[in-house]
Design a protein around this motif. Structure first.
Motif, PDB file in Angstrom:
ATOM      1  N   UNK A 129      25.251 -40.911 -28.178  1.00 25.98           N
ATOM      2  CA  UNK A 129      24.987 -39.476 -28.299  1.00 25.98           C
ATOM      3  C   UNK A 129      23.519 -39.215 -28.590  1.00 25.98           C
ATOM      4  N   UNK A 130      22.852 -40.159 -29.264  1.00 21.24           N
ATOM      5  CA  UNK A 130      21.405 -40.033 -29.473  1.00 21.24           C
ATOM      6  C   UNK A 130      20.683 -40.053 -28.130  1.00 21.24           C
ATOM      7  N   UNK A 131      21.076 -40.982 -27.262  1.00 19.00           N
ATOM      8  CA  UNK A 131      20.444 -41.070 -25.940  1.00 19.00           C
ATOM      9  C   UNK A 131      20.693 -39.797 -25.145  1.00 19.00           C
ATOM     10  N   UNK A 132      21.896 -39.258 -25.239  1.00 20.30           N
ATOM     11  CA  UNK A 132      22.202 -38.002 -24.535  1.00 20.30           C
ATOM     12  C   UNK A 132      21.309 -36.877 -25.065  1.00 20.30           C
ATOM     13  N   UNK A 133      21.153 -36.801 -26.378  1.00 23.83           N
ATOM     14  CA  UNK A 133      20.287 -35.778 -26.973  1.00 23.83           C
ATOM     15  C   UNK A 133      18.836 -35.988 -26.545  1.00 23.83           C
ATOM     16  N   UNK A 134      18.404 -37.248 -26.454  1.00 22.20           N
ATOM     17  CA  UNK A 134      17.045 -37.560 -26.003  1.00 22.20           C
ATOM     18  C   UNK A 134      16.809 -37.038 -24.592  1.00 22.20           C
ATOM     19  N   UNK A 135      17.732 -37.351 -23.702  1.00 19.96           N
ATOM     20  CA  UNK A 135      17.572 -36.971 -22.296  1.00 19.96           C
ATOM     21  C   UNK A 135      17.641 -35.451 -22.131  1.00 19.96           C
ATOM     22  N   UNK A 136      18.554 -34.807 -22.838  1.00 18.92           N
ATOM     23  CA  UNK A 136      18.659 -33.344 -22.740  1.00 18.92           C
ATOM     24  C   UNK A 136      17.387 -32.685 -23.275  1.00 18.92           C
ATOM     25  N   UNK A 137      16.954 -33.091 -24.459  1.00 20.79           N
ATOM     26  CA  UNK A 137      15.738 -32.512 -25.035  1.00 20.79           C
ATOM     27  C   UNK A 137      14.514 -32.771 -24.181  1.00 20.79           C
ATOM     28  N   UNK A 138      14.384 -34.006 -23.704  1.00 24.27           N
ATOM     29  CA  UNK A 138      13.233 -34.354 -22.870  1.00 24.27           C
ATOM     30  C   UNK A 138      13.209 -33.605 -21.558  1.00 24.27           C
ATOM     31  N   UNK A 139      14.369 -33.469 -20.939  1.00 25.61           N
ATOM     32  CA  UNK A 139      14.455 -32.743 -19.666  1.00 25.61           C
ATOM     33  C   UNK A 139      14.105 -31.269 -19.867  1.00 25.61           C
ATOM     34  N   UNK A 140      14.570 -30.690 -20.955  1.00 24.64           N
ATOM     35  CA  UNK A 140      14.180 -29.305 -21.262  1.00 24.64           C
ATOM     36  C   UNK A 140      12.665 -29.200 -21.421  1.00 24.64           C
ATOM     37  N   UNK A 141      12.070 -30.175 -22.085  1.00 20.77           N
ATOM     38  CA  UNK A 141      10.617 -30.177 -22.248  1.00 20.77           C
ATOM     39  C   UNK A 141       9.883 -30.300 -20.926  1.00 20.77           C
ATOM     40  N   UNK A 142      10.411 -31.119 -20.042  1.00 21.26           N
ATOM     41  CA  UNK A 142       9.786 -31.315 -18.728  1.00 21.26           C
ATOM     42  C   UNK A 142       9.767 -30.014 -17.935  1.00 21.26           C
ATOM     43  N   UNK A 143      10.866 -29.262 -17.992  1.00 25.14           N
ATOM     44  CA  UNK A 143      10.995 -28.091 -17.131  1.00 25.14           C
ATOM     45  C   UNK A 143      10.616 -26.765 -17.776  1.00 25.14           C
ATOM     46  N   UNK A 144      10.388 -26.722 -19.086  1.00 23.52           N
ATOM     47  CA  UNK A 144      10.145 -25.427 -19.709  1.00 23.52           C
ATOM     48  C   UNK A 144       8.765 -25.245 -20.326  1.00 23.52           C
ATOM     49  N   UNK A 145       8.030 -26.316 -20.540  1.00 22.85           N
ATOM     50  CA  UNK A 145       6.755 -26.192 -21.254  1.00 22.85           C
ATOM     51  C   UNK A 145       5.623 -26.748 -20.417  1.00 22.85           C
ATOM     52  N   UNK A 146       4.520 -26.057 -20.431  1.00 21.53           N
ATOM     53  CA  UNK A 146       3.299 -26.576 -19.823  1.00 21.53           C
ATOM     54  C   UNK A 146       2.222 -26.571 -20.895  1.00 21.53           C
ATOM     55  N   UNK A 147       1.803 -27.748 -21.299  1.00 21.67           N
ATOM     56  CA  UNK A 147       0.752 -27.888 -22.294  1.00 21.67           C
ATOM     57  C   UNK A 147      -0.560 -28.098 -21.539  1.00 21.67           C
ATOM     58  N   UNK A 148      -1.536 -27.274 -21.812  1.00 18.80           N
ATOM     59  CA  UNK A 148      -2.819 -27.410 -21.119  1.00 18.80           C
ATOM     60  C   UNK A 148      -3.707 -28.425 -21.814  1.00 18.80           C
ATOM     61  N   UNK A 149      -4.211 -29.380 -21.030  1.00 19.40           N
ATOM     62  CA  UNK A 149      -5.137 -30.375 -21.553  1.00 19.40           C
ATOM     63  C   UNK A 149      -6.535 -30.062 -21.071  1.00 19.40           C
TER      64      UNK A 149
END
Length: 92
Positions: free
Chosen positions: A72-92
């Motif tokens: 379930x930790x891995x599932x939470x990792x993948x869900x959280x990470x995927x949300x981060x990939x598709x919802x946030x753009x951090x400018x460098x």
């Protein structure tokens, strides 16, 4: 009346929330940094998702000997990470 512990009322346990949040940051950061370097959205998305999955699996493999592995930790990792990939753009 039977008292209910506070933990039993949580829809998502605190540990899973922490996994979601940490991997959200990993996914968003990796995607944004890769996009900054390549200017290619597809490459950045693939790199972000790959980093989330690889780091998540690595942490669970580490937990086999040094902690408490939990799928379930891995599932939470993948869900959280995927949300981060598709919802946030951090400018460098």
């Amino acid at each position: 009346m039977i008292p209910i512990r506070a933990e039993a009322q949580q829809l998502v346990p605190l540990d899973k929330q922490l996994h979601l949040g940490a991997w959200y940051v990993i996914g968003a950061s990796t995607t944004s940094f890769t996009y900054y370097l390549t200017k290619d959205k597809k490459t950045a998305t693939i790199a972000g998702i790959a980093s989330v999955v690889i780091i998540g699996i690595g942490k669970e493999v580490y937990d086999i000997k040094h902690g408490t592995p939990d799928p379930k930790d891995l599932a939470a990792d993948v869900i959280g990470g995927t949300l981060g990939v598709f919802t946030v753009k951090i400018n460098f």
